[in-house]
Design an enzyme around this catalytic site. Structure first.
Site, mmCIF file in Angstrom:
data_model
loop_
_atom_site.group_PDB
_atom_site.id
_atom_site.type_symbol
_atom_site.label_atom_id
_atom_site.label_comp_id
_atom_site.label_asym_id
_atom_site.label_seq_id
_atom_site.Cartn_x
_atom_site.Cartn_y
_atom_site.Cartn_z
ATOM 1 N N GLU A 318 0.836 -1.205 0.000
ATOM 2 C CA GLU A 318 0.000 0.000 0.000
ATOM 3 C C GLU A 318 0.869 1.253 0.000
ATOM 4 O O GLU A 318 0.545 2.248 -0.646
ATOM 5 C CB GLU A 318 -0.951 0.004 1.195
ATOM 6 C CG GLU A 318 -1.891 1.209 1.162
ATOM 7 C CD GLU A 318 -2.993 1.146 2.200
ATOM 8 O OE1 GLU A 318 -2.926 0.310 3.117
ATOM 9 O OE2 GLU A 318 -3.945 1.957 2.074
ATOM 10 N N LYS A 339 -7.296 0.942 11.689
ATOM 11 C CA LYS A 339 -7.358 -0.472 12.094
ATOM 12 C C LYS A 339 -6.430 -0.748 13.278
ATOM 13 O O LYS A 339 -6.598 -1.753 13.967
ATOM 14 C CB LYS A 339 -6.975 -1.392 10.927
ATOM 15 C CG LYS A 339 -8.030 -1.490 9.821
ATOM 16 C CD LYS A 339 -7.612 -2.488 8.748
ATOM 17 C CE LYS A 339 -8.686 -2.647 7.675
ATOM 18 N NZ LYS A 339 -8.717 -1.475 6.750
ATOM 19 N N HIS A 344 -9.579 -5.152 12.200
ATOM 20 C CA HIS A 344 -10.016 -5.217 10.808
ATOM 21 C C HIS A 344 -11.443 -5.761 10.758
ATOM 22 O O HIS A 344 -11.672 -6.940 11.020
ATOM 23 C CB HIS A 344 -9.062 -6.117 10.025
ATOM 24 C CG HIS A 344 -9.252 -6.086 8.549
ATOM 25 N ND1 HIS A 344 -10.294 -5.414 7.932
ATOM 26 C CD2 HIS A 344 -8.515 -6.641 7.538
ATOM 27 C CE1 HIS A 344 -10.204 -5.564 6.634
ATOM 28 N NE2 HIS A 344 -9.128 -6.298 6.364
#
Length: 417
Positions: A318, A339, A344
């Site tokens: 990411e 998160k 999550h």
């Protein structure tokens, strides 16, 4: 239905039931203070599991939002969605009646749906026989029922659907709802994500595919996105819901407006059942398409709410995706993973992370990434380590990526009439 194009769409209501708070204000206060929602599992006996902790919603009473008979005939993922949806409507002071019901829709995503009901009924099937299974088993467990039951509860007769794109489901729901309002298929949409998969089978399954942190001796520090010592994600549950409304409709009724939703980018890795494309190039493409859809440039982006799972694979990919999509600007913007506090939520994560992103714009304050002690050298952006930060947020992105290669980015901006 008008079918006109390019209507502006604004956010006028927010609702949240999460591991760090069961209302919008509790959720936001929790994010700002770095509250940790991770603790040993209480929803089932996890003593035989490799992973024995999760981010559960605590103290949730469904009877605040529905009667006992209705609650008994729903899986928890539907109860959470209905609660957050009713919060969003109340927050927006939006009333659904005979005059507007057909112009109000619901689109709520989930990754798994009613897994607890499925587990319980399989046990009944095996121990007592198939003729003892509940006649409500199917309508309680199928994934679309969060959207269907929410519509029944609030009387919304407009477009109704459900996205099931793993951990991107909540963001897909918001993006698709945005498109429907923008195109005139509805004046307003209840949308977001919900999940209640802290169950024995789900924990066993995610542990088996090596996705979960196994830091059983220190759950509070288990979700640590972008940290060198991360070892997997922490399973969470909850729901985050937005009320999206056509701008002129919102202005006409004098609604408060949190932000404007302006962009939606969607791609697929078409690469692997669980892993992203190396280098995150298809995630980057989702961000680039989102910017193009919103008429934005990288220089305008102030904050990215990252997918930020705390897995060894996601976080550097990411990071590379953000750098590919935003170029030199990537090192100047703030990036954080909520998160780290909520765990999550799978299909619910896109919902509560969109709520967090909109609130960051409203308050010009960015949530932190907690448990970030020693950044992974491959993760070299400003991740707002451990403490929230005052920061002018005119434009913010929210990323969500799911098993199967689903990549979604949403863009919100400060509302200017």
């Amino acid at each position: 239905m008008t079918n006109s194009v390019n209507k502006r769409v604004v956010v006028t209501g927010l609702g949240a039931v999460t591991p760090i708070g069961n209302t919008l204000s509790e959720f936001w206060d929790g994010l700002m203070s770095g509250r940790n929602g991770v603790a040993p599992i209480t929803l089932f006996d996890a003593s035989r599991h490799d992973c024995r902790f999760a981010a559960e919603v605590k103290g949730f009473d469904p009877h605040q939002y529905m009667d006992r008979k209705e609650a008994k005939r729903m899986d928890r993922f539907c109860q959470l969605a209905i609660a957050a949806s009713k919060q969003a409507l109340a927050d927006a002071e939006f009333t659904i009646n005979d005059l507007n019901a057909e112009q109000v829709g619901v689109l709520i995503g989930t990754g798994i749906g009613g897994l607890k009901v499925l587990e319980d009924q399989q046990e009944v099937n095996l121990t007592k026989g198939p003729d003892r299974c509940s006649p409500f088993m199917i309508p309680m467990m199928i994934a679309n029922m969060a959207a269907g039951l929410t519509a029944i509860q609030i009387g919304a007769k407009g477009p109704n659907s459900c996205s099931v794109t793993a951990c991107a489901a909540g963001s897909n729901a918001i993006g698709d709802a945005f498109q429907w309002v923008r195109r005139g298929y509805a004046q307003a949409m209840i949308c977001g994500g919900t999940e209640a998969a802290v169950t024995s089978l789900a924990v066993a399954g995610f542990a088996a595919c090596k996705a979960l942190s196994l830091r059983n001796d220190d759950p509070a520090h288990a979700s640590r996105p972008f940290d060198k010592d991360r070892d997997g994600f922490v399973l969470g549950e909850g729901a985050g819901i937005l009320l999206l409304e056509e701008m002129e409709h919102a202005l006409a009724r004098g609604a408060k407006i949190y932000a404007e939703i302006v962009g939606y980018g969607v791609t697929c890795d078409a690469y692997h059942i669980t892993s992203q494309t190396p280098g995150g190039k298809d995630a980057a493409r989702a961000m680039q398409l989102c910017l193009k859809d919103g008429g934005l440039t990288p220089d305008q982006v102030d904050y990215v709410n990252a997918h930020g799972t705390s897995t060894p694979v996601n976080d550097p990919n990411e990071t590379m995706a953000i750098k590919t999509a935003l170029g030199d600007r990537a090192h100047q913007i703030l990036v954080s993973s909520t998160k780290s506090m909520t765990g999550h939520l799978l299909g619910g994560s896109g919902g509560i992370e969109a709520v967090a992103t909109v609130m960051a714009i409203k308050h010009d304050r960015v949530p932190p990434t907690i448990n970030l002690v020693e950044p992974d050298p491959e993760c070299d952006l400003d991740y707002v380590a451990n403490q929230s930060r005052d920061h002018i947020v005119n434009v913010a992105l929210s990323n969500s990526f799911g098993f199967g290669g689903h990549n979604v980015t949403l863009a919100f901006k400060k509302f200017v009439p």
